[in-house]
Design an enzyme around this catalytic site. Structure first.
Site, short mmCIF file in Angstrom:
data_model
loop_
_atom_site.label_atom_id
_atom_site.label_comp_id
_atom_site.label_asym_id
_atom_site.label_seq_id
_atom_site.Cartn_x
_atom_site.Cartn_y
_atom_site.Cartn_z
N GLU A 11 -32.25 -4.57 -16.44
CA GLU A 11 -33.32 -5.50 -16.81
C GLU A 11 -32.74 -6.83 -17.35
OE1 GLU A 11 -35.53 -4.19 -20.26
OE2 GLU A 11 -37.19 -5.57 -19.89
N LYS A 65 -43.15 -7.47 -15.44
CA LYS A 65 -43.34 -6.39 -16.44
C LYS A 65 -44.73 -6.48 -17.06
CE LYS A 65 -40.74 -4.52 -20.41
NZ LYS A 65 -39.59 -4.81 -21.29
N CYS A 83 -38.34 -0.83 -18.09
CA CYS A 83 -38.03 -0.43 -19.46
C CYS A 83 -39.22 0.16 -20.23
CB CYS A 83 -37.42 -1.65 -20.18
SG CYS A 83 -36.38 -1.21 -21.57
O1 LIG Z 1 -39.53 1.41 -25.69
C1 LIG Z 1 -38.40 1.30 -26.16
O2 LIG Z 1 -37.97 2.03 -27.06
C2 LIG Z 1 -37.46 0.26 -25.63
C3 LIG Z 1 -38.13 -0.74 -24.75
C4 LIG Z 1 -37.33 -1.95 -24.53
O3 LIG Z 1 -36.28 -2.13 -25.08
C5 LIG Z 1 -37.81 -2.97 -23.59
O4 LIG Z 1 -38.86 -2.81 -22.96
O5 LIG Z 1 -37.11 -3.98 -23.42
#
Ligand SMILES: O=C(O)CCC(=O)C(=O)O
Length: 261
Positions: A41, A110, A145
């Site tokens: 990402e 996203k 993510c």
């Molecule tokens: O949900 C999480 O614990 C991490 C999510 C995250 O780091 C993100 O979406 O960038």
């Protein structure tokens, strides 16, 4: 399939681009038959959110150009993780996907922005789930993510035909248990492959643990990375999705008319 589990230099898109290009080259030289490359990402800027307005790639143009060229040059599908891009004055965390001819087959922004890292203060959220196909043989779904905390997204993609869920990430310590469990759950509940590529290294005060994974539709781990940079290789067999869905017919047994929406 190859996962580029890599470090990312925060706020340095030129350095990161060069690094990604080197990793793709290494992976393709090692195995010229690689069919899919997956990246992490926000690999262009990292979470340089306070400077992201200046750093984000206008319409992703700069990164899309070389990715298209590399996909065609090496005849490989690329799930290009995500980049920060600026479109109509809004900044998005966007995944781009290219097929072996270098054609862009998908863009996904996203949908669920991660408040714990202030994403919603700097980024605009995507408004639509996306499925895609590299060559028409099978369908994949896009997620990024934090999206994996929302079973609704994985389910809606599976219902739309996805057999593989791609998950580029920058998922940090100390939530390794959440990462592994959620990825596993999305694979088991949707009887689909989950292919995740997480970054490693440290940015500001945050350490990222890697553990990129391919999980099969039965919930078995095909590969799992450690916490250092590595090029991971594993394969998928989309026919296994049909077999597992036949073994336990979850999708036939759903009761959508009874669920609260
Ligand atoms: O949900 C999480 O614990 C991490 C999510 C995250 O780091 C993100 O979406 O960038």
């Amino acid at each position: 399939m190859v996962l580029l589990q890599s470090d990312i230099q925060i706020g340095k898109p030129d350095v990161n681009r060069k690094h990604m290009q080197e990793l793709i080259q290494q992976a393709m030289e090692k195995n010229p038959n690689t069919d899919i490359i997956v990246m992490p990402e926000m690999w262009n800027t990292g979470y340089a959110l306070t400077e992201v307005h200046e750093l984000a790639d206008p319409h992703g143009k700069k990164e899309r150009e070389w990715l298209q060229e590399y996909a065609a040059r090496y005849k490989v599908n690329i799930v290009a993780g995500s980049i920060s891009e600026i479109v109509d004055e809004k900044i998005y965390n966007s995944m781009y996907v290219f097929n072996k001819e270098g054609k862009e087959v998908a863009r996904y922004a996203k949908m669920h922005l991660f408040r714990l890292m202030d994403e919603e203060k700097y980024l605009a959220s995507g408004e639509e789930p996306i499925t895609f196909s590299f060559d028409g043989n099978w369908t994949a779904g896009a997620s990024i993510c934090y999206d994996i905390r929302f079973p609704e997204l994985g389910r809606t993609l599976a219902l739309a035909g996805a057999k593989v869920l791609f998950v580029p990430a920058e998922w940090p310590h100390p939530r390794l248990h959440h990462w592994r469990t959620l990825l596993m759950a999305r694979a088991i509940e949707n009887q689909m492959y989950v292919v995740s590529c997480n970054r490693v290294g440290v940015s500001k005060d945050t350490a990222f643990f890697g553990h990129s994974m391919i999980i099969d539709p039965w919930g078995e781990i095909v590969i799992e990375g450690g916490d250092q940079e590595e090029i991971l290789t594993g394969s998928i067999d989309p026919a296994l999705v049909d077999e597992v869905r036949g073994r336990i017919p979850v999708f036939e047994d759903r009761r959508p008319n009874l669920y609260f929406s």
